[in-house]
Design a protein around this motif. Structure first.
Motif, PDB file in Angstrom:
ATOM      1  N   GLU A  12       4.468   8.165  -5.929  1.00 26.25           N
ATOM      2  CA  GLU A  12       3.776   9.435  -6.179  1.00 26.25           C
ATOM      3  C   GLU A  12       4.651  10.630  -5.781  1.00 26.25           C
ATOM      4  OE1 GLU A  12      -0.276  11.732  -4.752  1.00 26.25           O
ATOM      5  OE2 GLU A  12      -0.211   9.548  -4.700  1.00 26.25           O
ATOM      6  N   ASN A  13       5.475  10.458  -4.763  1.00 28.15           N
ATOM      7  CA  ASN A  13       6.383  11.520  -4.329  1.00 28.15           C
ATOM      8  C   ASN A  13       7.681  11.543  -5.132  1.00 28.15           C
ATOM      9  OD1 ASN A  13       4.923  12.832  -2.218  1.00 28.15           O
ATOM     10  ND2 ASN A  13       5.191  10.984  -1.014  1.00 28.15           N
ATOM     11  N   HIS A  14       7.747  10.728  -6.173  1.00 28.33           N
ATOM     12  CA  HIS A  14       8.915  10.664  -7.058  1.00 28.33           C
ATOM     13  C   HIS A  14       8.453  10.630  -8.517  1.00 28.33           C
ATOM     14  CE1 HIS A  14      10.164   9.053  -3.166  1.00 28.33           C
ATOM     15  NE2 HIS A  14      11.345   9.582  -3.449  1.00 28.33           N
ATOM     16  N   LYS A  15       7.450  11.440  -8.845  1.00 31.43           N
ATOM     17  CA  LYS A  15       6.873  11.423 -10.191  1.00 31.43           C
ATOM     18  C   LYS A  15       7.828  11.950 -11.247  1.00 31.43           C
ATOM     19  CE  LYS A  15       1.949  11.666  -9.308  1.00 31.43           C
ATOM     20  NZ  LYS A  15       0.746  12.488  -9.444  1.00 31.43           N
ATOM     21  N   LYS A  16       8.625  12.939 -10.909  1.00 28.15           N
ATOM     22  CA  LYS A  16       9.523  13.520 -11.904  1.00 28.15           C
ATOM     23  C   LYS A  16      10.727  12.600 -12.107  1.00 28.15           C
ATOM     24  CE  LYS A  16       8.133  18.241 -11.033  1.00 28.15           C
ATOM     25  NZ  LYS A  16       8.520  19.576 -10.598  1.00 28.15           N
ATOM     26  N   GLN A  33       8.569   1.097 -16.747  1.00 25.89           N
ATOM     27  CA  GLN A  33       7.447   0.148 -16.809  1.00 25.89           C
ATOM     28  C   GLN A  33       6.583   0.248 -15.557  1.00 25.89           C
ATOM     29  OE1 GLN A  33       9.530  -3.542 -17.257  1.00 25.89           O
ATOM     30  NE2 GLN A  33       9.685  -3.369 -19.483  1.00 25.89           N
ATOM     31  N   GLU A  34       7.230   0.440 -14.402  1.00 28.92           N
ATOM     32  CA  GLU A  34       6.481   0.573 -13.150  1.00 28.92           C
ATOM     33  C   GLU A  34       5.672   1.865 -13.146  1.00 28.92           C
ATOM     34  OE1 GLU A  34       5.315  -0.637  -9.211  1.00 28.92           O
ATOM     35  OE2 GLU A  34       5.914  -1.631 -11.057  1.00 28.92           O
ATOM     36  N   MET A  35       6.244   2.941 -13.668  1.00 32.21           N
ATOM     37  CA  MET A  35       5.508   4.211 -13.757  1.00 32.21           C
ATOM     38  C   MET A  35       4.309   4.055 -14.689  1.00 32.21           C
ATOM     39  SD  MET A  35       7.071   6.087 -11.610  1.00 32.21           S
ATOM     40  CE  MET A  35       6.331   7.684 -11.882  1.00 32.21           C
ATOM     41  N   ILE A  36       4.479   3.365 -15.797  1.00 33.82           N
ATOM     42  CA  ILE A  36       3.377   3.119 -16.725  1.00 33.82           C
ATOM     43  C   ILE A  36       2.307   2.275 -16.042  1.00 33.82           C
ATOM     44  CG2 ILE A  36       2.737   1.927 -18.862  1.00 33.82           C
ATOM     45  CD1 ILE A  36       5.527   2.869 -19.955  1.00 33.82           C
ATOM     46  N   ARG A  37       2.718   1.270 -15.282  1.00 35.05           N
ATOM     47  CA  ARG A  37       1.758   0.424 -14.569  1.00 35.05           C
ATOM     48  C   ARG A  37       0.938   1.252 -13.574  1.00 35.05           C
ATOM     49  NH1 ARG A  37       0.954  -2.356  -9.877  1.00 35.05           N
ATOM     50  NH2 ARG A  37       2.842  -1.615  -8.870  1.00 35.05           N
ATOM     51  N   GLN A  89       0.827  -1.211   0.000  1.00 36.51           N
ATOM     52  CA  GLN A  89       0.000   0.000   0.000  1.00 36.51           C
ATOM     53  C   GLN A  89       0.860   1.260   0.000  1.00 36.51           C
ATOM     54  OE1 GLN A  89      -2.519  -0.346   3.442  1.00 36.51           O
ATOM     55  NE2 GLN A  89      -3.858  -1.875   2.501  1.00 36.51           N
ATOM     56  N   TYR A  90       2.035   1.180   0.610  1.00 38.47           N
ATOM     57  CA  TYR A  90       2.927   2.327   0.703  1.00 38.47           C
ATOM     58  C   TYR A  90       3.629   2.624  -0.620  1.00 38.47           C
ATOM     59  CZ  TYR A  90       6.879   5.191   2.200  1.00 38.47           C
ATOM     60  OH  TYR A  90       7.801   6.192   2.321  1.00 38.47           O
ATOM     61  N   TRP A  91       3.975   1.596  -1.380  1.00 40.16           N
ATOM     62  CA  TRP A  91       4.753   1.764  -2.612  1.00 40.16           C
ATOM     63  C   TRP A  91       4.145   2.785  -3.578  1.00 40.16           C
ATOM     64  CZ3 TRP A  91       9.155   1.828  -4.881  1.00 40.16           C
ATOM     65  CH2 TRP A  91       9.279   1.694  -6.262  1.00 40.16           C
ATOM     66  N   PRO A  92       2.852   2.721  -3.928  1.00 39.14           N
ATOM     67  CA  PRO A  92       2.302   3.746  -4.830  1.00 39.14           C
ATOM     68  C   PRO A  92       2.410   5.165  -4.256  1.00 39.14           C
ATOM     69  CG  PRO A  92       0.808   1.897  -4.692  1.00 39.14           C
ATOM     70  CD  PRO A  92       1.860   1.691  -3.641  1.00 39.14           C
ATOM     71  N   LEU A  93       2.295   5.310  -2.937  1.00 38.53           N
ATOM     72  CA  LEU A  93       2.453   6.624  -2.306  1.00 38.53           C
ATOM     73  C   LEU A  93       3.904   7.097  -2.409  1.00 38.53           C
ATOM     74  CD1 LEU A  93       0.341   5.952   0.907  1.00 38.53           C
ATOM     75  CD2 LEU A  93      -0.377   7.162  -1.153  1.00 38.53           C
ATOM     76  N   TYR A  94       4.826   6.171  -2.244  1.00 37.51           N
ATOM     77  CA  TYR A  94       6.249   6.493  -2.380  1.00 37.51           C
ATOM     78  C   TYR A  94       6.544   6.965  -3.800  1.00 37.51           C
ATOM     79  CZ  TYR A  94      11.298   6.049  -2.346  1.00 37.51           C
ATOM     80  OH  TYR A  94      12.640   6.312  -2.458  1.00 37.51           O
ATOM     81  N   LEU A 108      12.975   0.764   2.102  1.00 33.81           N
ATOM     82  CA  LEU A 108      12.577  -0.305   1.171  1.00 33.81           C
ATOM     83  C   LEU A 108      12.145   0.275  -0.172  1.00 33.81           C
ATOM     84  CD1 LEU A 108      10.510  -2.805   3.362  1.00 33.81           C
ATOM     85  CD2 LEU A 108      12.757  -3.165   2.342  1.00 33.81           C
ATOM     86  N   GLY A 109      11.390   1.376  -0.136  1.00 31.94           N
ATOM     87  CA  GLY A 109      10.947   2.013  -1.378  1.00 31.94           C
ATOM     88  C   GLY A 109      12.120   2.517  -2.193  1.00 31.94           C
TER      89      GLY A 109
END
Length: 111
Positions: free
Chosen positions: A14-18, A97-101, A7-12, A81-82
């Motif tokens: 999100e704070n590294h979008k650029k 690929q992870e960003m696209i997912r 659950q934390y990974w997508p939030l992590y 871990l993130g």
């Protein structure tokens, strides 16, 4: 509030979008390892605190001035871990690929 790392990974992320933020985090991890490993294995006492100082300064800078996202210290273990997961995904060429997912494109910060 996330209850586990999944659950934390997508939030992590999100704070590294650029993409530049992710790349600078990657290089901060390289700097961290390049200063920590000699400090640990060759008894350079300054290597371990230097690794923390230099590794985190670059990451902090990217959050404050580039990403303009909060530097999350609420979950320090999940943050490590993130960062480790992101490091290896970048190293293996799979972070796009992870960003696209997660976001449908490799650099969601670009409209």
């Amino acid at each position: 509030m996330p209850e586990n790392f999944e659950q934390y990974w997508p939030l992590y992320v999100e704070n590294h979008k650029k993409k530049i933020t992710r790349e600078l985090h990657f290089w901060s991890a390289i700097i961290y390892l390049a200063t920590w490993l000699p400090g640990f294995f060759f008894n350079f006492w300054w290597g371990i605190p230097a690794s923390i100082l230099f590794g985190y300064i670059l990451a902090f800078f990217t959050h404050k001035y580039i990403e303009k996202s909060p530097y999350n210290i609420k979950h320090p273990y999940w943050g490590i871990l993130g960062n480790t997961k992101m490091f290896f995904l970048i190293l293996l060429g799979k972070m796009d690929q992870e960003m696209i997912r997660l976001y449908g494109k490799s650099d969601p910060a670009i409209s």
